[in-house]
Motif scaffolding. Structure first.
Motif, PDB file in Angstrom:
ATOM      1  N   THR A   5       0.756  -1.178   0.022  1.00  0.00           N
ATOM      2  CA  THR A   5       0.012   0.139   0.005  1.00  0.00           C
ATOM      3  C   THR A   5       0.850   1.316  -0.050  1.00  0.00           C
ATOM      4  O   THR A   5       1.745   1.184   0.782  1.00  0.00           O
ATOM      5  CB  THR A   5      -0.827   0.041   1.162  1.00  0.00           C
ATOM      6  N   VAL A   6       0.710   2.169  -1.174  1.00  0.00           N
ATOM      7  CA  VAL A   6       1.044   3.378  -0.882  1.00  0.00           C
ATOM      8  C   VAL A   6       0.456   4.703  -0.854  1.00  0.00           C
ATOM      9  O   VAL A   6      -0.584   4.511  -1.681  1.00  0.00           O
ATOM     10  CB  VAL A   6       2.017   3.398  -2.444  1.00  0.00           C
ATOM     11  N   GLN A   7       0.569   5.500   0.028  1.00  0.00           N
ATOM     12  CA  GLN A   7      -0.246   6.745   0.101  1.00  0.00           C
ATOM     13  C   GLN A   7       0.556   8.007  -0.864  1.00  0.00           C
ATOM     14  O   GLN A   7       1.884   8.275  -0.639  1.00  0.00           O
ATOM     15  CB  GLN A   7      -0.040   7.460   1.546  1.00  0.00           C
ATOM     16  N   ILE A   8      -0.275   8.532  -1.497  1.00  0.00           N
ATOM     17  CA  ILE A   8       0.236   9.618  -2.497  1.00  0.00           C
ATOM     18  C   ILE A   8      -0.228  10.958  -2.069  1.00  0.00           C
ATOM     19  O   ILE A   8      -1.381  10.988  -1.866  1.00  0.00           O
ATOM     20  CB  ILE A   8       0.098   9.365  -3.944  1.00  0.00           C
ATOM     21  N   THR A   9       0.574  11.836  -1.921  1.00  0.00           N
ATOM     22  CA  THR A   9       0.436  13.429  -1.627  1.00  0.00           C
ATOM     23  C   THR A   9       0.991  14.075  -2.544  1.00  0.00           C
ATOM     24  O   THR A   9       2.311  14.367  -2.711  1.00  0.00           O
ATOM     25  CB  THR A   9       0.497  13.785  -0.275  1.00  0.00           C
ATOM     26  N   GLU A  10       0.156  15.148  -3.303  1.00  0.00           N
ATOM     27  CA  GLU A  10       0.848  15.940  -4.283  1.00  0.00           C
ATOM     28  C   GLU A  10       0.185  17.285  -4.191  1.00  0.00           C
ATOM     29  O   GLU A  10      -1.079  17.469  -3.880  1.00  0.00           O
ATOM     30  CB  GLU A  10       0.539  15.503  -5.791  1.00  0.00           C
ATOM     31  N   ASP A  11       1.074  18.639  -4.170  1.00  0.00           N
ATOM     32  CA  ASP A  11       0.427  19.779  -4.210  1.00  0.00           C
ATOM     33  C   ASP A  11       0.594  20.305  -5.374  1.00  0.00           C
ATOM     34  O   ASP A  11       1.383  20.489  -6.262  1.00  0.00           O
ATOM     35  CB  ASP A  11       1.353  20.507  -3.212  1.00  0.00           C
ATOM     36  N   LEU A  12      -0.592  21.344  -5.613  1.00  0.00           N
ATOM     37  CA  LEU A  12      -0.710  21.940  -6.971  1.00  0.00           C
ATOM     38  C   LEU A  12      -0.861  23.402  -6.566  1.00  0.00           C
ATOM     39  O   LEU A  12      -1.825  23.987  -5.892  1.00  0.00           O
ATOM     40  CB  LEU A  12      -1.990  21.455  -7.632  1.00  0.00           C
ATOM     41  N   LYS A  13       0.336  24.242  -6.747  1.00  0.00           N
ATOM     42  CA  LYS A  13       0.233  25.660  -6.238  1.00  0.00           C
ATOM     43  C   LYS A  13      -0.344  26.553  -7.339  1.00  0.00           C
ATOM     44  O   LYS A  13      -0.551  26.054  -8.472  1.00  0.00           O
ATOM     45  CB  LYS A  13       1.947  25.997  -6.412  1.00  0.00           C
TER      46      LYS A  13
END
Length: 294
Positions: free
Chosen positions: A258-266
């Protein structure tokens, strides 16, 4: 004296006539006998000619019947049949004398001997063909059963392959979106106001899958604002006939866990309204969510 001379002359004439008569009778008898002999010989010769012609006709009929079976020997049989027909034509035109009949009888016996050899070969060939046909039919039955088994196994394998393929697909879940305000200190504070938002954060989870292929996985993230515009990089990618416009992509090192992905879009000046987040695996939509900014 004169009467005696006349009587003697008369007797002499009668004697000569008698001799001539007897000779004539003998000659006539001989000619009649010879004619009878010739007639008998002619009758016998004609009978023999008819007999030879009949034998040749039967020989031709035998060849015709064999040729009609259309075996691989048909060409040889036709060649021999034509020889018989040729001999029949010659015989019909002949005078039927003893010498010519003897020649035709000899040729007939030769053709008859050839016929017996060819008929034996033809029968052996038909027997062999029958055996081969039986063996072929048996083989076809076996092949038919084998084909059914192969088709059944192929169907099972296809179903299994589809099941494995479906089972090996990665599941993307827990997708969420939110907005944050950046402090000068670097701290971020969650907000639901469009005017205060500096960053949109997208989070999703790739579930554990033991049979999936491990390695780098690429996901295309599409963020659509309240004005129905794709924001972010707004790049496009072609997948066959379809074109995908996305906000950003993320590469994930997947190792079946299991992989948790977090990405920010400025960004800035985010519009008010409902934001839609779509996660694509190539051109396949695998997860989606939405959130509101007021």
């Amino acid at each position: 004296m004169e009467n005696q001379k006349s009587s003697s002359s008369l007797k002499a004439v009668i004697a000569v006539l008698a001799i001539l008569l007897v000779g004539s009778l003998v000659y006539i008898f001989k000619m009649t006998s010879d004619a009878d002999v010739v007639k008998t010989e002619l009758t016998s010769t004609m009978t023999e000619k008819e007999s030879v012609m009949k034998d040749l006709q039967e020989l031709k009929s035998t060849y015709d019947a064999a040729i009609s079976e259309n075996t691989s020997m048909s060409d040889e049989l036709i060649l021999e049949r034509d020889k018989v027909v040729g001999l029949m034509s010659q015989l019909s035109k002949s005078k039927g004398d003893v010498a010519s009949l003897s020649k035709y009888k000899s040729q007939f016996k030769s053709l008859q001997a050839n016929m017996k050899v060819l008929m034996t070969e033809n029968e052996n060939l038909k027997l062999a063909n029958t055996t081969l046909t039986t063996e072929r039919d048996s083989t076809m039955v076996v092949l038919g059963e084998t084909k059914k088994n192969v088709e059944a196994l192929t169907g099972q394998n296809d179903e299994l392959s589809k099941a494995v393929e479906m089972g090996s697909k990665l599941t993307v879940l827990n997708t969420s979106g939110s907005a944050f305000k950046l402090r000068s200190s670097g701290k971020v504070i969650e907000t639901d106001k469009a005017s205060k938002a500096d960053v949109l954060r997208v989070k999703f989870t790739i579930a554990e899958n033991a049979i999936a292929k491990s390695g780098t996985k690429t996901y295309y993230v599409q963020v659509i604002d309240g004005k129905n515009n794709v924001i972010g990089d707004k790049k496009t990618e072609n997948f066959g006939d379809s074109v995908l416009t996305y906000s950003f992509l993320t590469n994930v090192n997947y190792e079946n866990k299991t992989v948790q992905i977090t990405e920010d879009l400025k960004g800035k000046d985010f519009a008010k309204g409902t934001y839609f987040i779509n996660i694509f695996d190539k051109d396949q939509l695998v997860s989606k969510t939405s959130f509101n900014l007021r």
